[in-house]
Write a protein that holds these residues in place. Sequence first.
Motif, PDB file in Angstrom:
ATOM      1  N   TYR A  28       0.313  -0.756  -6.211  1.00  6.81           N
ATOM      2  CA  TYR A  28      -0.088  -0.600  -5.087  1.00  6.81           C
ATOM      3  C   TYR A  28      -1.332   0.083  -5.571  1.00  6.81           C
ATOM      4  O   TYR A  28      -1.685   0.510  -6.516  1.00  6.81           O
ATOM      5  CB  TYR A  28       0.314   1.170  -4.903  1.00  6.81           C
ATOM      6  CG  TYR A  28       1.947   0.560  -4.412  1.00  6.81           C
ATOM      7  CD1 TYR A  28       2.550  -0.488  -3.705  1.00  6.81           C
ATOM      8  CD2 TYR A  28       3.504   1.658  -4.466  1.00  6.81           C
ATOM      9  CE1 TYR A  28       3.892  -1.186  -4.037  1.00  6.81           C
ATOM     10  CE2 TYR A  28       4.534   1.043  -4.410  1.00  6.81           C
ATOM     11  CZ  TYR A  28       5.090  -1.127  -3.999  1.00  6.81           C
ATOM     12  OH  TYR A  28       5.947  -0.727  -3.994  1.00  6.81           O
TER      13      TYR A  28
ATOM     14  N   LEU B 289       0.784  -1.027   0.344  1.00  5.29           N
ATOM     15  CA  LEU B 289       0.060   0.154  -0.301  1.00  5.29           C
ATOM     16  C   LEU B 289       1.113   1.166   0.146  1.00  5.29           C
ATOM     17  O   LEU B 289       0.630   2.341   0.891  1.00  5.29           O
ATOM     18  CB  LEU B 289      -0.732  -0.015   1.099  1.00  5.29           C
ATOM     19  CG  LEU B 289      -0.591   0.186   2.724  1.00  5.29           C
ATOM     20  CD1 LEU B 289      -1.826   0.503   2.968  1.00  5.29           C
ATOM     21  CD2 LEU B 289      -0.349  -1.698   2.412  1.00  5.29           C
TER      22      LEU B 289
ATOM     23  N   SER C 260      -6.348   3.867   0.119  1.00  2.71           N
ATOM     24  CA  SER C 260      -5.499   2.700   0.065  1.00  2.71           C
ATOM     25  C   SER C 260      -5.773   2.048   1.882  1.00  2.71           C
ATOM     26  O   SER C 260      -5.421   0.418   1.888  1.00  2.71           O
ATOM     27  CB  SER C 260      -4.007   3.210   0.436  1.00  2.71           C
ATOM     28  OG  SER C 260      -3.830   3.593  -0.442  1.00  2.71           O
TER      29      SER C 260
END
Length: 820
Positions: free
Chosen positions: A634, A620, A642
């Motif tokens: 990501y 992340l 996230s």
Amino acid sequence: MSGKLAAYETEHMEKLRKIAPECMVLLKNDGSFPLGEPGRIALYGNGARNTLKSGTGSGDVNVRHFTTIEEGLENAGFVITNKVWMDHYQEEREKAKKKFVEDIKFQSEKKKIPAFFAAMGAIMPEPEYDIPLDGEGDTAIYVLSRVSGEGSDRKVIPGDFLLTDTEVKDILTLERKYKKFMLVLNVGGVVDLSPVKDIKNILLLSQPGMTVGDSLADAILGKAYPSGKLATTWSAWEDYCSIGEFGQLDDTRYKEGIYVGYRYFDSVDKEPLFPFGYGLGYTDFEIKNVHVLVEEKNVKVSAVVHNIGRYPGKEVVQLYVSVPEGKLKQPWQTLAAFKKTEELQPGESKEYVVEFSMDELASYDTESASNIIEAGDYVLRIGNSSRNVEICGIVRLAENVLLKELKHLEGETDFEDWEPEVKRQECLEEKCFDIFVIEKEKFTKETTGELPEMEPDIYDLLKDLTDEQLAYLCLGNFRMGSESESIIGNAGSYVMGAAGESCDRFVKNGIPVMVMADGPAGLRLSKTCGRDEQGIYSLESSLDPFLMEFLSEEMRIAMGAKNEQGIERKGKPFYQYCSAIPTGTALAQSWNTEAAEICADIVGNEMERFGIQLWLAPALNIHRNVLCGRNFEYFSEDPLLSGKIAAAITKGVQSNPGCGVTLKHFACNNQETNRVRSNSMVNERALRDIYLKGFEIAVRESQPHSIMTSYNLLNGEHTSHRRDLNVVVLRKEWRFKGLVMSDWVISGVSFGEQKKYPVACASGSIKAGNDVFMPGSERDYQDLLDALRNPEHKYHITRENLLECASHVVRLARILKGEK
Ligand code: BGC
């Protein structure tokens, strides 16, 4: 497709086929799609046959098979009318590839880097060509693909971030030639679409896993519909914030501070091509009857979502807040909450509630080293993208709140963060909004915790071990001799293709081994393996075929496919087919935490099936710069999105007994250039409010079993060497209870000429509470012994350091084994 699918494969594939369209973002739509029924279609572009399910490197997954777009359309009954074009393109591509491979080998010799490393993440330049666009029919699709991966950042050149001349020319010609034309983007990250922005139908397919081709066909036919929203701002290269540095070899200064992604675009009022949170569907929605309710310090906004179009669809209700500026500068707005609806039929409407606690809007005040919430008017904005929002209320805080006293993090930068010179203005007086006042008394000051005592049963297991034995426990499992088995993410000896494992020397003493395998786009294992009298081994075909070209003989032997004499092993084959789920960015684009949890549950199921205890995902890191080569792994430029997706994934994996996730890469691993020795220079405010925030959300909401520190240095010291991050922030502030492991540091491999900083080391990591140094080697073991025995050692360690780290290894190994 080779062989008959096992029941679990079919089940997982069916689930993933349904989820993939949730991750697709329809960027432009003139109503020509969906098509309704299959027919004759022309299919162009580099991704038509060479479709990508994900990027490369440890984030890739070895599936039995995945459907390309060519296959997907044919499976759905389309007749492709320009196979000649496709064959011709393939020839051009092969020519370009041959030259590319030769160039890499030449460069690696010149720079004295193993060819395998030089090839990691390297992107083949897209060739220019002139092939007649002569597919018949009135419908065409152009699939533009871009690959990237671990080891290299992307470049602002045609064929990578930019479109090639051929691509632009072909796309514009096709738009004129065909009645119905769609540009499909099979990409892991942003590409500069400005030359083709007027194309009337553009679908960001992304890299949504193993059903990519079938799922696209479903979406084109209207059997499914795209319902994703951008997790990162898409714009022309010149539009992105160029204040901070990116991709420097030694020090990279994050001068833009908190102004990352839409926080920058919105604050300077720059219109991007496609904003954060944006995405169309085949249908349209209206968000109406908005009501704000404030209970204590919790803000709840209810809204009715009405499908006013002709197709079913899903919408994402997004709530942004403009935090008032006081002592601290603030971005124009920040995502505070979101909710994806269920499927709504044409005409259907339903009420949804999005909510957040005012605590979550706290910002880090560097001067006082504390999290504060400043007095003023908090403007609530609701809508379906960061640029399509309306004010729905104001929360007024009469007094400043000191939420939490924290500690300064170590290290320094040599710059102050940038701030916009002119503050974007908005006149609120004339408008009339409900104002909700929250009193200071509603907040409780949070305290930082203390480290728990070592549990007695764990102490009993460790107390009789020698220092040397404890040192083994703090390293990944390694075999004496060559380090190269670790090089190819293939250091595991229990499960083929696993990336590594914890120490197995004390299994008899009651300390189980933990096997770790990569992600995040599924479980990365060798798919075809063999078993003979010497044990199990991977077959070469498990590696990315492109990288195979660069393997040295030593590496091939280390992989196990050849024996010490260089002879192919011929044991009984067995298979470990895993499912490729959507890449991190694609999953975030779903804005659907339930979908993320389902995908993660698939991974957990396969972990149990193949004997993996820790998944090296989710990843992340923030999309700080659109050129980061691992952005596809990501989630987003936004920490809330996230963190929420990572928490959902954690829950999905960890709902399977004996399975844990590993959040990575903690923290500020936002570039691949010189990735093991680059120093991210970040001021504390941005560090806390942007780069650590997502990790904090995931840790607090879902208690992941493990966290991986990053390769890079942060303000002058490797993250794995930083006790302030690994112990103070993680364990004391966030109350993390799991295991901290390093990224895979292969200390014995030369990465070319010496740079400013060294790579991380085992002693520095263990001293700092980074519990396990991965993947482990004899060299790392010797480093720990030296650090123990020599008080002058730069990272002198004690038995207590070893005990502290080893206790976390033992605790988790026993939990995952079901023994705690
Ligand atoms: C990557 C990690 C990965 C590890 C094990 C490293 O090179 O940075 O993300 O989990 O290898 O394969």
